[in-house]
Design a protein around this motif. Structure first.
Motif, PDB file in Angstrom:
ATOM      1  N   GLY A 106      46.581  23.477  41.613  1.00  0.00           N
ATOM      2  CA  GLY A 106      46.173  22.691  40.451  1.00  0.00           C
ATOM      3  C   GLY A 106      47.298  22.504  39.436  1.00  0.00           C
ATOM      4  N   ASP A 107      47.240  21.400  38.717  1.00  0.00           N
ATOM      5  CA  ASP A 107      48.311  21.043  37.781  1.00  0.00           C
ATOM      6  C   ASP A 107      48.131  21.659  36.400  1.00  0.00           C
ATOM      7  N   GLU A 108      46.892  21.884  35.979  1.00  0.00           N
ATOM      8  CA  GLU A 108      46.647  22.381  34.621  1.00  0.00           C
ATOM      9  C   GLU A 108      45.538  23.429  34.637  1.00  0.00           C
ATOM     10  N   GLU A 109      45.637  24.367  33.701  1.00  0.00           N
ATOM     11  CA  GLU A 109      44.589  25.370  33.541  1.00  0.00           C
ATOM     12  C   GLU A 109      43.458  24.823  32.680  1.00  0.00           C
ATOM     13  N   GLU A 110      42.259  25.320  32.940  1.00  0.00           N
ATOM     14  CA  GLU A 110      41.093  25.015  32.120  1.00  0.00           C
ATOM     15  C   GLU A 110      40.402  26.320  31.740  1.00  0.00           C
ATOM     16  N   ASN A 111      39.735  26.311  30.605  1.00  0.00           N
ATOM     17  CA  ASN A 111      38.871  27.428  30.239  1.00  0.00           C
ATOM     18  C   ASN A 111      37.524  27.231  30.915  1.00  0.00           C
ATOM     19  N   ILE A 112      37.109  28.227  31.686  1.00  0.00           N
ATOM     20  CA  ILE A 112      35.887  28.106  32.485  1.00  0.00           C
ATOM     21  C   ILE A 112      35.057  29.379  32.345  1.00  0.00           C
ATOM     22  N   THR A 113      33.793  29.280  32.786  1.00  0.00           N
ATOM     23  CA  THR A 113      32.917  30.442  32.880  1.00  0.00           C
ATOM     24  C   THR A 113      32.714  30.769  34.353  1.00  0.00           C
ATOM     25  N   VAL A 114      32.885  32.045  34.679  1.00  0.00           N
ATOM     26  CA  VAL A 114      32.752  32.473  36.078  1.00  0.00           C
ATOM     27  C   VAL A 114      32.010  33.811  36.126  1.00  0.00           C
ATOM     28  N   GLU A 131      34.337  34.550  30.396  1.00  0.00           N
ATOM     29  CA  GLU A 131      35.252  33.447  30.121  1.00  0.00           C
ATOM     30  C   GLU A 131      36.617  33.767  30.739  1.00  0.00           C
ATOM     31  N   ALA A 132      37.255  32.745  31.302  1.00  0.00           N
ATOM     32  CA  ALA A 132      38.568  32.914  31.918  1.00  0.00           C
ATOM     33  C   ALA A 132      39.245  31.563  31.948  1.00  0.00           C
ATOM     34  N   SER A 133      40.474  31.543  32.407  1.00  0.00           N
ATOM     35  CA  SER A 133      41.152  30.275  32.653  1.00  0.00           C
ATOM     36  C   SER A 133      41.598  30.246  34.112  1.00  0.00           C
ATOM     37  N   ALA A 134      41.692  29.045  34.655  1.00  0.00           N
ATOM     38  CA  ALA A 134      42.103  28.877  36.059  1.00  0.00           C
ATOM     39  C   ALA A 134      42.675  27.482  36.244  1.00  0.00           C
ATOM     40  N   PHE A 135      43.498  27.343  37.282  1.00  0.00           N
ATOM     41  CA  PHE A 135      44.106  26.044  37.583  1.00  0.00           C
ATOM     42  C   PHE A 135      43.114  25.188  38.372  1.00  0.00           C
ATOM     43  N   ILE A 163      41.940  33.959  38.630  1.00  0.00           N
ATOM     44  CA  ILE A 163      41.657  33.609  37.248  1.00  0.00           C
ATOM     45  C   ILE A 163      42.616  34.375  36.336  1.00  0.00           C
ATOM     46  N   THR A 164      42.676  33.963  35.085  1.00  0.00           N
ATOM     47  CA  THR A 164      43.470  34.680  34.091  1.00  0.00           C
ATOM     48  C   THR A 164      42.569  35.060  32.924  1.00  0.00           C
ATOM     49  N   GLN A 165      42.639  36.337  32.533  1.00  0.00           N
ATOM     50  CA  GLN A 165      41.915  36.827  31.370  1.00  0.00           C
ATOM     51  C   GLN A 165      42.862  37.642  30.517  1.00  0.00           C
ATOM     52  N   ASN A 166      42.943  37.306  29.244  1.00  0.00           N
ATOM     53  CA  ASN A 166      43.814  38.043  28.322  1.00  0.00           C
ATOM     54  C   ASN A 166      45.238  38.155  28.858  1.00  0.00           C
TER      55      ASN A 166
END
Length: 494
Positions: A106-114, A131-135, A163-166
């Motif tokens: 993926g080209d950009e990260e988004e804030n998502i719920t997982v 809450e996390a971010s992912a591409f 995913i990315t958290q903190n």
């Protein structure tokens, strides 16, 4: 015509595949092939290091400067289209490998719920929603909207593995919460509880905009490439509801004659048959159970009951919709599904799929051309050599010249089996005999019309001539752990 597919690649192939094929199209046609299965031609997340299954941009066939360059692992778009043209000029059909399950890179990260789920039971929830971010946003900046301006975001995906958290990356299987639900779709394999998720950003086919985009894309692909059929990857992970709709769209709106072949990887023919029935017999499927029979037979040697070689196969269950193979890129040595058929048994296995009445066989590139490659396992470099199957060209020739007419099986001995292809008014038949033990033989009454006919082994594994008696009966022999293909010629032509 007795159709034969060649899988024109293997996992470790390196080089200019499209150009290589263009130079060999006529050779392949002369060997008896009627169709070629090419690897995925789309741009990968790993660029030239990808094999095509880590799909990034399905509209980029090696045309745009994305993921480290313009070409894919196999070449440029121009070379791909030229290879298809060469195939068509040689009279070969082209089956394109299509990956529908996921996107990667993926080209950009988004804030998502997982929420995280268990890898052993994807219905088992391990965490509360978080809450996390992912591409999960794909904008394809290198293509700049050419062919399609569709932007993929987290509403287009149902799961992710990183995913990315903190500021900290986490790996696992994470169910994405989107407007289409917080559960996996139920219209997939129930292995591991629910096998909707396989890898990367898992496509959400409950999203109608995604479904429409995939219809738009396949129309573009057919119009651009002029392929004759498609091979669909990893179908047990994809919504069967979507597949049925999408395949029906292809058959009704784009090309009613499009050949569609699916990889529904199961070792039980009943489960493949259930899937095939669910698809209303719109697609054919690879016969993984038969491959595993070959694998076991090659390991067990004379202890394997050859009379059971077809037992439990999809060829036995639904022959019209089965595609038989000995090896492929997933089963070759050092791969995740490694179940490589031993070299001594490959001529026997190929005789089964090439000379049987109902089989639509697929030949693996290294078995025809050989292959050498290196990979790392447990921090050790391992070198692999796959030798050519020397009998393969003659078996292909025998399929075209001799494998005609009704089949009669003599599967009556655990170490020696045979079958007759009776021929037809335009083509002669043959007697195929296999042994996985000592020298074997079969006494067969071909029929009085073949009285005093003589027979030779087309493969030249046996040097003698065999004569039928006044009733058309003869004893056909085979070397230890070998195969022979006996063909007849009348006394007048001897």
């Amino acid at each position: 015509m007795n159709g034969v597919i060649i899988q024109y690649f293997h996992w470790y192939y390196s080089g200019s595949l499209w150009n290589e094929f263009s130079g060999q199209a006529e050779l392949l046609k002369n060997l008896g092939f009627t169709a070629v299965w090419f690897p995925p031609a789309t741009k990968c997340s790993l660029g030239k290091d990808g094999r095509g299954y880590d799909t990034y941009d399905p509209y980029d066939l090696g045309e745009f400067d994305q993921k480290g360059g313009i070409p894919t692992r196999y070449g440029t778009k121009e070379e791909y289209l030229a290879a298809i043209q060469k195939a068509h000029e040689a009279g070969l059909s082209v089956y394109a490998d299509i990956v529908l399950n996921h996107r990667m890179g993926g080209d950009e990260e988004e804030n998502i719920t997982v929420h995280e789920v268990s890898s052993e039971d994807r219905n088992q929830v391990l965490t509360a929603p978080m809450e996390a971010s992912a591409f999960t946003r794909f904008t394809f900046p290198g293509r700049q909207g050419k062919y399609s301006d569709f932007i993929w975001d987290h509403q287009c995906f149902s799961g992710i593995d990183i995913i990315t958290q903190n500021g900290e990356k986490k790996e696992g299987i994470f169910k994405i919460h989107n407007e289409y639900g917080t559960d996996w779709t139920d219209a997939v394999s129930h292995q591991f509880g629910n096998y909707d998720y396989l890898m990367g950003a898992d496509i959400e086919y409950r999203n109608p905009y995604v479904v429409q985009e995939m219809k738009n894309w396949i129309r573009w692909y057919f119009e651009t490439t002029k392929v004759d059929g498609i091979r669909l990857d990893a179908l047990k992970h994809i919504s069967s509801d979507f597949l049925k709709e999408w395949i029906t769209y292809i058959k009704t709106e784009l090309d009613p004659d499009c050949y569609i072949l699916g990889e529904f990887w199961k070792d039980e023919a009943e489960k493949i048959s259930y899937f095939s029935d669910k698809m209303d017999d719109l697609i054919s499927c690879f016969d993984a159970p038969l491959h595993y029979n070959f694998f076991e037979a090659s390991k067990e040697g004379r202890n394997y009951d050859l009379s059971q070689i077809l037992k439990g196969s999809f060829l036995e269950k639904k022959p019209v919709f089965s595609v038989s193979f000995v090896e492929n890129h997933d089963t070759q040595q050092l791969q995740a599904l490694e179940s490589s058929v031993q070299d001594w048994f490959k001529p026997l296995a190929y005789a089964v799929i090439l000379l049987s009445e109902d089989a639509y066989p697929c030949v693996f590139y290294p078995d025809l051309f050989g292959a050498e490659y290196t990979d790392i396992r447990d921090d050790q470099e391992i070198n692999i050599t796959i030798p050519k199957v020397e009998a393969l060209p003659k078996l292909l020739e025998a399929r075209q010249k001799l494998a005609h007419g009704e089949q009669v099986n003599y599967f009556d001995h655990p170490n020696c089996i045979a079958w007759i292809r009776k021929g037809n008014p335009d083509n002669s038949g043959c007697i195929v005999i296999l042994s996985n033990g000592d020298e074997g033989f079969k006494e067969i009454n071909i029929g009085q019309e073949y009285a005093h006919f003589k027979y030779r082994d087309f493969l030249e594994h046996r040097n003698e001539e065999i004569s039928a008696d006044e009733n058309g009966k003869a004893t056909f022999r085979v070397n230890p752990g070998s195969v022979s293909v006996w063909y007849s010629f009348s006394p007048e032509t001897n």
